[in-house]
Design an enzyme around this catalytic site. Structure first.
Site, mmCIF file in Angstrom:
data_model
loop_
_atom_site.group_PDB
_atom_site.id
_atom_site.type_symbol
_atom_site.label_atom_id
_atom_site.label_comp_id
_atom_site.label_asym_id
_atom_site.label_seq_id
_atom_site.Cartn_x
_atom_site.Cartn_y
_atom_site.Cartn_z
ATOM 1 N N GLY A 223 34.501 21.743 48.359
ATOM 2 C CA GLY A 223 33.242 21.103 47.970
ATOM 3 C C GLY A 223 32.950 21.029 46.473
ATOM 4 C CG ASP A 240 38.863 18.116 53.640
ATOM 5 O OD1 ASP A 240 39.601 18.669 54.472
ATOM 6 O OD2 ASP A 240 39.116 18.070 52.426
ATOM 7 C CG ASP A 277 40.445 16.078 44.341
ATOM 8 O OD1 ASP A 277 41.443 15.649 43.741
ATOM 9 O OD2 ASP A 277 40.042 17.251 44.231
ATOM 10 C CE LYS A 306 47.979 15.501 43.143
ATOM 11 N NZ LYS A 306 47.679 16.380 42.043
#
Ligand SMILES: C[S@@+](CC[C@H](N)C(=O)[O-])C[C@H]1O[C@@H](n2cnc3c(N)ncnc32)[C@H](O)[C@@H]1O
Length: 365
Positions: A223, A240, A277, A306
């Protein structure tokens, strides 16, 4: 002065060099980049004398991915005499700059420079006084005037130069100093906070990062990013399969969806921010983000890509180009920025803001 010093994360000098060579070449500015691995900076030497100044005026700093700062510099000053380091530094500025708004005595971001930092801090005060006396600097700091940079790369050894305050990083050493909030659930919270500082002008924070906006955080657990949205008063859909920090759930501002981020669809289309993310292939993440923007599911997005092992600049540039092309093909005018942030390691952070959409005007905010 015919060189441009570009500050970067140590280990990313090659990427920084590839990028500046490419982007300068597109402006008809030619030169070559001197790279010393892990030094934390790159020197781009222009073949034409005035081109360094042209480069820092004409290449929008916000479009550089790997550079944290860009500064026109002269020849390296070596062996500054201990009894008077100031005179040679002032000498470098004579006829180059006057009435600058700020002085920054800096070091590259590498391990060897840590000790030099202490010296730089102490040296700043007498140097600033001397610069003010000689009118290189205004008596009072001004954010609208050029910035003088003195970059120490070793004891008694520095580059002297300047940047333009309307086309540079406003941060010392190009790094926003952020304090880790002790109640945040993960350190990566600083990544999103840094992205806000770098990508969103402060005077627009209330409108674009203000209370009451809806946000979706893909790959949210535990979080850290959600924390940044919640602390600004936003309502967050956190997606998630993992565990979200109780402290965030207790705020009542977070709804946790234990589903695949690639399949999640918001039930109402009032999402302002999409942040992501998830550690996934960059092309896959970029495709997902573009899809959200094309469908008008969000207005702005911040996400990580990435970096591949090789040709990191070229690959990122290609992905960004593809995002731009797909948005254009769908009639969407967008602002796209990408930065290798201080808190990024093997990734870059991308920000896309939909400005208007030719086909979905009625659904726009
Ligand atoms: C780097 S962590 C995110 C950290 C988070 N931003 C923070 O600040 O605390 C990556 C997260 O992405 C999640 N993730 C990876 N693939 C996912 C997927 N397909 N759908 C949803 N979550 C995913 C993982 O479970 C993990 O919690």
């Amino acid at each position: 002065m015919n060189k441009v010093a570009l500050y970067c994360r140590p280990g990313f000098e090659k990427e920084c060099a590839a990028e500046i060579t490419d982007k300068a070449g597109k402006k008809g500015i030619y030169g070559f980049a001197r790279v010393k691995e892990n030094s934390g900076y790159v020197l781009f030497e222009c073949y034409q004398h005035d081109d360094a100044d042209r480069l820092i005026r004409e290449i929008p700093f916000g479009e550089l991915i790997f550079a944290r700062q860009m500064v026109v510099v002269g020849e390296l000053l070596k062996n500054l005499p201990q009894e008077d380091r100031i005179t040679p530094i002032l000498g470098m500025l004579t006829g180059v700059i006057e009435r600058a708004g700020e002085l920054r005595v800096e070091v590259p971001d590498n391990d060897e420079s840590k000790e030099l930092m202490t010296f730089c801090r102490k040296f700043t005060v007498p140097l600033r006084n001397a610069m003010r006396q000689e009118k290189f600097l205004l008596a009072k700091e001004s954010a609208n005037r050029p910035v003088i940079h003195v970059l120490f790369i070793a004891p008694g050894c520095c580059y002297v130069g300047y940047s333009y305050s309307n086309n540079n990083s406003r941060f010392y050493m190009g790094i926003p100093r952020l304090k880790f909030p002790s109640d945040a659930p993960s350190r990566s919270t600083l990544k999103l906070e840094e992205a806000f500082h770098v990508f969103i002008p402060h005077d627009e924070w209330e409108e674009r990062l203000g209370s009451g906006l809806y946000a979706v955080d893909l790959g949210a657990c535990p979080g850290g990013w959600t924390y940044q949205l919640v602390r600004r008063g936003m309502i967050v859909h956190a997606v998630d399969n993992g565990l979200m920090a109780d402290s965030l759930m207790d705020t009542g501002q977070v709804k946790h969806h234990r589903v695949d981020g690639f399949k999640f669809e918001p039930s109402v289309k009032n999402v302002y921010w999409l942040v992501c993310d998830m550690v996934e292939q960059p092309a896959k993440v970029a495709h997902l983000m573009t899809d959200w923007l094309v469908k008008s599911w969000c207005r702005e997005a911040i996400f990580n890509l990435k970096l591949p092992m090789k040709k990191r600049y070229e690959e990122v540039a290609q992905i960004l180009q593809k995002i731009e092309q797909q948005l254009k093909e769908n009639g969407i005018n967008a602002q796209i920025q990408a930065k290798h942030l201080y808190h990024d390691r093997e990734e870059v952070t991308v920000h896309v803001r939909r400005i208007w959409s030719a086909y979905a005007m009625t659904r726009d905010f």
